[in-house]
Design a protein around this motif. Structure first.
Motif, short mmCIF file in Angstrom:
data_model
loop_
_atom_site.label_atom_id
_atom_site.label_comp_id
_atom_site.label_asym_id
_atom_site.label_seq_id
_atom_site.Cartn_x
_atom_site.Cartn_y
_atom_site.Cartn_z
N ILE A 45 -6.52 -7.44 -25.71
CA ILE A 45 -5.69 -7.51 -24.50
C ILE A 45 -4.22 -7.67 -24.88
O ILE A 45 -3.34 -6.99 -24.33
N GLY A 85 -2.77 -6.81 -27.61
CA GLY A 85 -2.27 -5.55 -28.15
C GLY A 85 -2.00 -4.54 -27.06
O GLY A 85 -0.98 -3.85 -27.04
N PHE A 86 -2.92 -4.46 -26.09
CA PHE A 86 -2.76 -3.49 -25.00
C PHE A 86 -1.50 -3.77 -24.20
O PHE A 86 -0.82 -2.86 -23.76
N LEU A 87 -1.20 -5.06 -24.04
CA LEU A 87 -0.04 -5.41 -23.22
C LEU A 87 1.28 -5.26 -23.98
O LEU A 87 2.31 -5.01 -23.38
N THR A 88 1.25 -5.46 -25.29
CA THR A 88 2.53 -5.52 -26.00
C THR A 88 2.89 -4.22 -26.70
O THR A 88 4.08 -3.93 -26.87
N ARG A 89 1.90 -3.46 -27.14
CA ARG A 89 2.23 -2.24 -27.87
C ARG A 89 2.86 -1.21 -26.96
O ARG A 89 2.46 -1.09 -25.80
N ARG A 90 3.81 -0.44 -27.47
CA ARG A 90 4.44 0.59 -26.64
C ARG A 90 3.94 1.98 -27.02
O ARG A 90 4.25 2.96 -26.38
N MET A 101 -2.24 1.27 -28.30
CA MET A 101 -2.92 0.76 -27.12
C MET A 101 -4.38 1.19 -27.11
O MET A 101 -5.27 0.43 -26.74
N VAL A 119 4.73 4.78 -24.25
CA VAL A 119 4.15 4.63 -22.92
C VAL A 119 5.24 4.56 -21.84
O VAL A 119 5.03 4.96 -20.71
N LEU A 137 5.97 7.71 -19.79
CA LEU A 137 4.95 8.36 -18.95
C LEU A 137 5.16 8.02 -17.48
O LEU A 137 4.38 7.32 -16.87
N ASP A 138 6.25 8.50 -16.90
CA ASP A 138 6.46 8.21 -15.47
C ASP A 138 6.72 9.49 -14.69
O ASP A 138 7.28 9.46 -13.62
N LYS A 172 5.15 9.71 -11.09
CA LYS A 172 5.65 8.87 -10.00
C LYS A 172 6.74 9.61 -9.24
O LYS A 172 7.56 10.30 -9.82
#
Lengths: 105, 628
Positions: free
Chosen positions: A21, A23-28, A33, A96, A99-100, A103
């Motif tokens: 978790i 790693g998923f939250l902090t890695r860019r 991820m 990451v 990736l917008d 939107k």
């Protein structure tokens, strides 16, 4: 008692899960991820196997499910990497924060 | 009797055909289609009547009630449900004959009257719809089927009154007719529901024990049904729609607003008559009082109207009042003892349908010739239109109650029944009969004698109507001449047994004298070129004259009640409440949701890791909730 106790497995799985978790939250980076997601999945697999081994020794459902989850996660990883490769081809990086495009505004 | 279903199916088919494909047909073809189907229905009706009455009475001396068709259309529970079917009993068969005859005459007549009108096909389609609905109403097997067809005749009446839909007056009249009768039908519907609840059936012959235990609810239900009937039959104070309904084409007025639909209320009371006598005997006198007042009121108003169709409309209201009185004065179902009025009412319905249709068709013929409804455009027409003149005179004599025309016999029975109820009622009705004779002959002399509008007639010479218009007139005049001699009591009576009509010489002499005096008075006043007496009376009693001409301001009172009282004091506040409080509340909900979503929209910022944090936080909160 020379056998490793059940709690240790669970502690290991929990630590792995939170590492994932974190790693998923902090890695860019998308690949990092993805690796973190794999960590979470594997921690769950361990839980399955452990509970099966210690609580229901006569049955095999947990083990089967672990194998099943490994298979699924392998497929999922393949798809994810394919997506990441496509992203790379389009944007020349896999950060990451870029990736917008989907939107609005 | 299985073929009776075609009496309903043929007009329905013709309506569908003309309604859907009418615009692709030539007007003449459409008219012929409608007329042929009505002619077939008429033949079937006559055949049915012949078969029914020639089959003879049952062992108990009563014509049996037949139900060739009856199927459950809408079941509510095991016992209660709405049936649809065909029921034949003496009054239903009598009505079949009346409706199909008048309808056929109107179909033929309309060829001439409506020639070249825009929407000729639509007109015939609506006529077929009306014929179907009216026939369905009279053969209804239960009160709910009657209600369904009751509303259908209301719709077709609405459509036909508003036939000239480019004319604002016609639109207003059609709306008025529909709204007033619908308003009354609300009472009818509530009455039906109460009746269905307590009687456990919608049929006409419920179990006596259930009705006995229902107490006051059955009179209440019957009273509410009478309200519906009063609306359709233009009883005071719900009569206001009928004079305005004259905006429709004249043959329509003859068919719907004189001969058939407006007597539906009388038919309804007659249909429920055993229940009225058995369970609500206190209600019947009130029906008689309402009928008598309506008859008197309408007769007075008819004396001063100048539009010939309006005179006829008020005379219709007055005559329906007679029929209601005849039903109301009954105290038992024995025709020899207090039940004579039932037979008298049905007899008068029968004869009135014929001579009033004749009057209206005659009026249509006159309007066709002079292109105006106003009496001032007429006068002296007897030279130009001999056939119309003779037939109109026959109808006037009939409605005035002169021997040997049909109106004499039926009116005499009504007067006899009224005198049997109370002498006051008898004398009132005799006086109204005299008034009837007076205003009808005022009309007659005003149209065919009196001051001729030479200027107008020179510019446009009136001429006799074509054959397809005069033929129905002649036929109906012949019927009017002989219908009185039909032994009507042998077919229809309150207890079903054969009843031999006998004319009470005293009553007949009195009513004949009164009518002849009234006719004499009308002749003296109106048959001359100048009418000093009339003008003198009109100026002397100008207040009364003006009030009567304006129909005693009943329309204004209704307008006042609806516009000033109901609209302003009830509808306007309710509308305000709806618009501001109820709508406001829901607008507030919508606005709050919009505001909230505007506020939480930034959370969706395309950052997947942000989402994950929210997701985790949510999961943690859920876990905490589940744990504690």
């Amino acid at each position: 008692m020379d056998m490793v106790q059940m709690e240790w497995y669970l502690v290991l799985a929990t630590v792995m899960m939170f590492c994932g978790i974190y790693g998923f939250l902090t890695r860019r980076n998308l690949l990092a991820m993805l690796i973190s997601v794999e960590l979470i999945l594997n921690s769950v697999d361990i839980n399955f196997a452990v509970f099966n081994r210690f609580l229901f020794p006569g049955q095999l459902e947990g083990v089967f499910f672990t194998i099943f989850a490994i298979g699924v996660s392998a497929a999922e990883t393949a798809v994810a990497i394919a997506i990441i490769i496509n992203i790379y081809r389009n944007m020349k990086n896999i950060q990451v924060k870029n990736l917008d495009k989907m939107k609005e505004d | 009797m299985g073929y009776t279903i075609f009496i309903l199916l043929l007009p329905l088919l013709s309506f569908l055909l003309l309604g859907l494909c009418g615009n692709f047909m030539k007007p003449k073809a459409a008219g012929i289609t409608g007329t042929l189907s009505t002619a077939a229905v008429t033949m079937l009706s006559y055949f049915t009547a012949f078969r029914y009455f020639s089959a003879g009475r049952g062992a108990d001396g009563i014509f049996p009630t037949l139900m060739p068709y009856n199927f459950r259309w809408l079941p509510f529970n095991d016992t209660l449900g709405i049936d649809m079917g065909v029921m034949l009993d003496p009054i239903a068969v009598m009505m079949l004959v009346v409706i199909s005859t008048v309808s056929l005459m109107v179909h033929i007549y309309s060829f001439g009257y409506m020639k070249g009108e825009k929407g000729f096909q639509r007109y015939y389609a609506f006529l077929s719809l009306f014929t179907m609905a009216m026939l369905g109403l009279v053969v209804a097997t239960n009160i709910f089927q009657m209600y369904v067809f009751w509303e259908l005749v209301g719709v077709s009446s609405y459509l036909l009154i508003g036939f000239y839909y480019t004319k604002p007056a016609a639109i207003a009249a059609s709306k008025k007719a529909f709204i007033v009768t619908r308003f009354a039908d609300l009472g009818f519907l509530i009455g039906i529901l109460i009746y269905g609840y307590y009687a456990g059936t919608f049929g006409f012959t419920p179990e006596a024990s259930r009705l006995m235990s229902a107490g006051m609810m059955i009179p209440l239900a019957l009273g509410l049904m009478f309200v519906g009937g009063a609306g359709k039959s233009a009883m005071f104070p719900l009569h206001i729609w009928l004079p305005d309904a004259m905006e429709g084409p004249t043959p329509v007025s003859a068919l719907i607003h004189a001969a058939t639909m407006v007597v539906a209320g009388v038919y309804l009371v007659a249909r429920m008559f055993p229940l009225f006598v058995g369970y609500a005997p206190d209600l019947l006198p009130w029906i008689a009082y309402i009928g008598a007042f309506t008859a008197l009121y309408a007769a007075v108003v008819a004396c001063v109207q100048s539009d010939i169709k309006r005179v006829l409309a008020f005379s219709t209201i007055s005559q329906i009042g007679f029929m209601m009185v005849a039903l109301g004065v009954c105290t038992s179902t024995d025709p020899h003892d207090g039940g004579l009025g039932y037979m008298a009412s049905m007899f008068h319905l029968f004869t009135h349908a014929m001579f009033k249709a004749l009057l209206f068709l005659g009026a249509g013929s006159i309007i066709h010739a002079v292109h105006s409804n106003e009496m001032s455009a007429m006068g002296g027409l007897r030279k130009y239109m001999p056939l119309t003149h003779i037939t109109f005179l026959v109808a006037c004599l009939a409605i005035a109650g002169i021997w040997p025309f049909s109106g004499f016999f039926s009116k005499d029975e009504i007067l006899a029944a009224s005198f049997g109820f109370s002498p006051v009622m008898g004398w009132v009705m005799t006086a109204v009969a005299g008034l009837t004779a007076f205003y009808m002959f005022r009309l007659y002399f005003g149209i065919f004698w009196g001051t001729e509008n030479r200027e107008l007639h020179a510019a446009h010479r009136p001429k006799e109507s074509p054959l397809n218009m005069t033929l129905p007139l002649v036929f109906l005049a012949l019927v009017t001449c002989i219908a009185g001699f039909i032994p009507f009591g042998d077919f229809v009576s309150s207890d079903g047994q054969a009843y031999h009509i006998h004319i009470d010489p005293a009553i007949a002499a009195v009513s004949l004298t009164v009518s002849l005096c009234a006719i004499g008075l009308a002749t003296w006043m109106y048959a001359r070129d100048r009418q000093p007496v009339t003008d003198m009376l009109a100026s002397k009693f100008s207040v009364l004259h003006k009030a009567a001409y304006n129909r005693f301001y009943i329309d204004s009172i209704w307008l006042f009640i609806t516009k000033k009282v109901i609209f302003r004091c009830i509808s306007a506040p309710v509308a305000w409440f709806d618009r501001h409080v109820i709508d406001g509340f829901f607008n507030l909900c919508g606005k709050a949701a919009a505001w909230l979503s505007e506020k939480i929209r930034p959370m969706q910022n395309s950052n997947i890791q942000q989402y994950t944090i929210w997701y985790l936080a949510g999961a943690v909160v859920l876990v905490l909730i589940l744990l504690f």
